[in-house]
Structure formats: C-alpha cells, structure tokens
Design a protein around this motif. Structure first.
Motif, mmCIF file in Angstrom:
data_model
loop_
_atom_site.group_PDB
_atom_site.id
_atom_site.type_symbol
_atom_site.label_atom_id
_atom_site.label_comp_id
_atom_site.label_asym_id
_atom_site.label_seq_id
_atom_site.Cartn_x
_atom_site.Cartn_y
_atom_site.Cartn_z
ATOM 1 N N PRO A 97 0.805 -1.223 0.000
ATOM 2 C CA PRO A 97 0.000 0.000 0.000
ATOM 3 C C PRO A 97 0.839 1.274 0.000
ATOM 4 C CG PRO A 97 -0.005 -1.001 2.187
ATOM 5 C CD PRO A 97 0.899 -1.848 1.331
ATOM 6 N N GLY A 98 0.375 2.256 -0.761
ATOM 7 C CA GLY A 98 0.979 3.585 -0.742
ATOM 8 C C GLY A 98 0.065 4.529 0.009
ATOM 9 N N THR B 72 -6.705 3.503 -1.540
ATOM 10 C CA THR B 72 -5.280 3.369 -1.228
ATOM 11 C C THR B 72 -4.530 3.158 -2.532
ATOM 12 O OG1 THR B 72 -5.860 2.268 0.838
ATOM 13 C CG2 THR B 72 -3.573 2.054 0.122
ATOM 14 N N GLU B 73 -3.459 3.883 -2.683
ATOM 15 C CA GLU B 73 -2.623 3.704 -3.865
ATOM 16 C C GLU B 73 -1.966 2.312 -3.794
ATOM 17 O OE1 GLU B 73 1.425 5.676 -5.377
ATOM 18 O OE2 GLU B 73 0.232 6.847 -3.955
ATOM 19 N N VAL B 74 -1.893 1.629 -4.924
ATOM 20 C CA VAL B 74 -1.238 0.313 -4.949
ATOM 21 C C VAL B 74 0.154 0.478 -5.550
ATOM 22 C CG1 VAL B 74 -1.351 -2.054 -5.847
ATOM 23 C CG2 VAL B 74 -3.457 -0.888 -5.174
ATOM 24 N N ARG B 75 1.178 0.160 -4.764
ATOM 25 C CA ARG B 75 2.563 0.305 -5.249
ATOM 26 C C ARG B 75 3.129 -1.012 -5.745
ATOM 27 N NH1 ARG B 75 5.594 3.539 -0.530
ATOM 28 N NH2 ARG B 75 5.250 1.494 0.386
ATOM 29 N N GLY B 76 2.538 -2.097 -5.263
ATOM 30 C CA GLY B 76 3.016 -3.404 -5.686
ATOM 31 C C GLY B 76 1.984 -4.456 -5.341
ATOM 32 N N GLU C 207 0.707 -21.464 -11.780
ATOM 33 C CA GLU C 207 -0.435 -20.976 -12.553
ATOM 34 C C GLU C 207 -0.172 -19.595 -13.142
ATOM 35 O OE1 GLU C 207 -3.907 -21.112 -10.046
ATOM 36 O OE2 GLU C 207 -3.970 -23.305 -10.158
ATOM 37 N N ILE C 208 -0.868 -19.285 -14.216
ATOM 38 C CA ILE C 208 -0.780 -17.943 -14.788
ATOM 39 C C ILE C 208 -1.653 -17.041 -13.916
ATOM 40 C CG2 ILE C 208 -1.250 -16.507 -16.820
ATOM 41 C CD1 ILE C 208 -0.591 -19.064 -18.480
ATOM 42 N N GLN C 209 -1.015 -16.127 -13.203
ATOM 43 C CA GLN C 209 -1.686 -15.365 -12.157
ATOM 44 C C GLN C 209 -2.096 -13.980 -12.662
ATOM 45 O OE1 GLN C 209 -2.685 -16.536 -9.411
ATOM 46 N NE2 GLN C 209 -1.398 -18.317 -8.986
ATOM 47 N N LEU C 210 -3.356 -13.648 -12.397
ATOM 48 C CA LEU C 210 -3.849 -12.306 -12.711
ATOM 49 C C LEU C 210 -3.047 -11.261 -11.923
ATOM 50 C CD1 LEU C 210 -5.987 -10.498 -14.060
ATOM 51 C CD2 LEU C 210 -7.476 -10.926 -12.085
ATOM 52 N N THR C 211 -2.742 -11.600 -10.668
ATOM 53 C CA THR C 211 -2.001 -10.667 -9.815
ATOM 54 C C THR C 211 -0.669 -10.266 -10.454
ATOM 55 O OG1 THR C 211 -3.031 -11.673 -7.891
ATOM 56 C CG2 THR C 211 -1.054 -10.362 -7.473
ATOM 57 N N ASP C 212 0.034 -11.221 -11.043
ATOM 58 C CA ASP C 212 1.339 -10.919 -11.661
ATOM 59 C C ASP C 212 1.157 -9.962 -12.843
ATOM 60 O OD1 ASP C 212 2.348 -12.690 -9.828
ATOM 61 O OD2 ASP C 212 2.647 -14.340 -11.247
ATOM 62 N N ALA C 213 0.116 -10.187 -13.635
ATOM 63 C CA ALA C 213 -0.127 -9.301 -14.789
ATOM 64 C C ALA C 213 -0.486 -7.896 -14.300
ATOM 65 C CB ALA C 213 -1.248 -9.872 -15.663
ATOM 66 N N MET C 214 -1.309 -7.818 -13.253
ATOM 67 C CA MET C 214 -1.680 -6.494 -12.717
ATOM 68 C C MET C 214 -0.441 -5.783 -12.177
ATOM 69 S SD MET C 214 -5.369 -7.037 -10.837
ATOM 70 C CE MET C 214 -4.702 -7.989 -9.498
ATOM 71 N N ALA C 215 0.424 -6.544 -11.525
ATOM 72 C CA ALA C 215 1.636 -5.945 -10.942
ATOM 73 C C ALA C 215 2.452 -5.255 -12.024
ATOM 74 C CB ALA C 215 2.458 -7.016 -10.230
ATOM 75 N N ARG C 216 2.464 -5.856 -13.212
ATOM 76 C CA ARG C 216 3.261 -5.273 -14.295
ATOM 77 C C ARG C 216 2.624 -4.007 -14.880
ATOM 78 N NH1 ARG C 216 3.821 -10.341 -17.893
ATOM 79 N NH2 ARG C 216 4.810 -8.968 -19.413
ATOM 80 N N MET C 217 1.362 -3.771 -14.550
ATOM 81 C CA MET C 217 0.700 -2.555 -15.062
ATOM 82 C C MET C 217 0.884 -1.355 -14.133
ATOM 83 S SD MET C 217 -2.699 -4.326 -16.541
ATOM 84 C CE MET C 217 -3.575 -2.826 -16.900
ATOM 85 N N PHE D 80 -3.463 2.897 -10.308
ATOM 86 C CA PHE D 80 -3.835 1.624 -9.668
ATOM 87 C C PHE D 80 -4.194 1.875 -8.217
ATOM 88 C CE2 PHE D 80 -3.219 -2.624 -11.624
ATOM 89 C CZ PHE D 80 -4.021 -3.311 -10.742
ATOM 90 N N HIS D 81 -5.448 1.596 -7.867
ATOM 91 C CA HIS D 81 -5.918 1.861 -6.506
ATOM 92 C C HIS D 81 -6.600 0.646 -5.898
ATOM 93 C CE1 HIS D 81 -5.658 6.055 -8.037
ATOM 94 N NE2 HIS D 81 -5.323 6.322 -6.803
ATOM 95 N N ALA D 82 -6.552 0.592 -4.587
ATOM 96 C CA ALA D 82 -7.315 -0.402 -3.835
ATOM 97 C C ALA D 82 -8.483 0.315 -3.161
ATOM 98 C CB ALA D 82 -6.423 -1.056 -2.791
ATOM 99 N N VAL D 83 -9.616 -0.358 -3.117
ATOM 100 C CA VAL D 83 -10.797 0.175 -2.443
ATOM 101 C C VAL D 83 -11.064 -0.704 -1.222
ATOM 102 C CG1 VAL D 83 -13.261 0.677 -2.653
ATOM 103 C CG2 VAL D 83 -11.785 0.874 -4.659
#
Ligand code: G1P
Length: 290
Positions: free
Chosen positions: A177-178, A185-189, A229-239, A245-248
């Motif tokens: 979290p940022g 919350t800003e997502v930093r990673g 597995e091919i993870q959605l989280t990993d792809a999002m991290a690269r964006m 990119f925010h968390a609610v």
C-alpha cells in the motif's frame, strides 16, 4: 458524468472444479450451491447489475452449463407457473437481456490469469469488472457499486481489498500500500500468495476488480507464477506505474464461500438478516447451542 469509460461488462471465472466441496460438486458447479435460496453465482450477478453492469461473461468449462441455464429463460417452467397463477417475481434476478450473457470456455485449468484472458475477444477494448463468486460481498451499496463510484473519480485499475490476520496472507494476493485517502489506497506493488514474512502488508485482494483492457495484452505473455499458474495478480503488478492503480477498502461484510466453514457462516449470517426466517433461525441456533 464521469470522464472515464463506463464499466458495462463483467467477467466471472467459473471454470474451477470445486474439489473442496466434493462430493456435492461432482455433478453440479460449486457456483450453483445455494446460500439459502440463491445459488452463489446469483449474489455476484446481483451485485454486478446493481453496479450498472449489463453484459455478463462467464468463463466456464466442462460440466458448468447449469450456470448458463440458470440465467436463461425457462420457458416450460414459466408457462407452467403462469398457468397455475403463480407470480414469476422470484425469477426476476435470473433474467438477463438476450445478448447480455456470453459464455466462453477455459479448456485447460492454467490459472485465474489465463481464465480472464479467455474472455479477451468479448471484453474487447473496454474497461471491465471481474467477480470471483466464491467471495460473497454483502454491503449497501454493494462492493462493485462502491468500486464503480471510486472508478468514476480516479479511473484506471481498482481492486477491492480487506485486512486479514497475518497468518492468512499466504492464501491470497497481497498489496503493497501507498498513500491512503479515505477508502482509496494507492497500490505500489502486488504479490500473489507470498510467504507470511515476505508479505508487504496484510491487505488482500478480495475478489473484485475493475481493470483496463491492456491487462489482456499483459496476460498474453504472462509466465507461470505462484502454484505454477498464470496469475492475474502478476499481470496487474506489471501494469503498476503505466496506469493509475488503486485499492478500495470495501465498507461491508465478506464471506469466503470457497471454504466450507465460510459457506456455513454466510448461510447463517444471511438467514439472520431475512425477515421471513430470522426469528425461527435464531430460535434454532439458541436451541442447538444449548
Ligand atoms: C485468487 C487470486 C488472489 C485473491 C483471491 C481472493 O486466488 O489469485 O489474488 O486474493 O482469489 O479470493 P485463489 O483463491 O483463486 O487461489
């Protein structure tokens, strides 16, 4: 009016085998297991429609057609009910406009990221929502509606997060979290299923996403991650860094219906909120607890 493209499509990855609920899920999809009188998938679809989503995209697999049938018109049933002068109101939540339900198949279980990628042709060049139906989110307004409201302000990508005890972080995607501003919350990673000691926080991704279509191109080249597995989280991290990119933090309650205990908890909690049964259920609980 928001400056951001509206969220009109939602992807529901529902191809999982549901092995944790066997034998119940041998011949019926786990998403069709009912919490009282609605299958689990219905809660997610209701939440989507409340948030203004029009088109539902189910990523299904073998043995999962009951989910599609559930949202189809049941001509014989409706005719028979009408003949018997029964009201059809109870079926209202299952009515999806023709053309607004699309099913695509995930032919091999390569992971959540791969499941989402299977919907790329239907998603096209629009931002879209994702619902993991195992996560039952109860709130007023619902979780996705809260997220769409946040999206209308900040645009970009959003994920819903909640705090869990530290010993549970390794079962989830976890955010770094940022800056925090209210529920945003800003997502930093982002990291999928980290070891407890490596987790950047105890804020986990809780199964609701609003993503930009570029994620599909990132997924295209995504290598296998946690659990092979091919993870959605990993792809999002690269964006992160290329787009907002925010968390609610969802104001509401969440039940993990991917676990048996969570499923029972959800059933009891929702029963206690239903006017038509709360008193009876409370009396039964008291009796059972001695
Ligand atoms: C998936 C996601 C994870 C998220 C979780 C929420 O994991 O990969 O990031 O936190 O859903 O339920 P799964 O439960 O499929 O292992």
């Amino acid at each position: 009016m928001s400056a951001h493209k509206p969220i009109k499509k939602a992807v529901f990855p529902v191809a999982g085998l549901g092995t944790r609920f066997l034998p119940a899920t041998k011949a019926i999809p786990k998403e069709m297991l009912p919490i009282i009188d609605r299958p689990l998938i219905q809660y997610a679809v209701d939440e989507a429609r409340e948030a203004g989503i029009e088109q539902l995209i189910f990523v299904t697999g073998r043995g999962k057609t009951a989910i599609v049938e559930h949202f189809d018109m049941a001509f014989e049933l409706e005719t028979t009910m009408k003949d018997r002068a029964k009201t059809l109101e109870v079926l209202e939540p299952t009515r999806i406009q023709p053309g607004n339900l699309v099913a695509v198949r995930q032919q091999v279980p390569l992971g959540l990221g791969h499941a989402i990628w299977c919907a790329r042709a239907i998603v096209g060049d629009e931002p879209f929502a994702i619902f993991l139906p195992d996560e039952l989110m109860i709130g007023k307004p619902g979780c996705m509606k809260q997220m769409v409201e946040a999206y209308n302000e900040v645009g970009g990508n959003l994920i819903s997060v909640l705090e869990v005890p530290e010993e549970e972080v390794s079962s989830y995607g976890v955010i770094d979290p940022g800056a925090r501003n209210g529920s945003l919350t800003e997502v930093r990673g982002l990291v999928e299923k980290p070891k407890r000691e490596d987790a950047p926080s105890n804020l986990i991704i809780s199964g609701r996403y609003i993503l930009q279509p570029e994620v599909m191109r990132v997924l295209e080249g995504q290598q296998k991650g946690a659990g092979g597995e091919i993870q959605l989280t990993d792809a999002m991290a690269r964006m992160i860094g290329t787009q907002p990119f925010h968390a609610v933090t969802f104001a509401g309650r969440r039940y993990d219906c991917g676990s048996k205990v969570g499923f029972v908890e959800a059933t009891l909690a929702l029963a206690l909120e239903r006017e038509d049964m709360a008193d009876d259920v409370r009396a039964i609980m008291r009796k059972l607890l001695g």
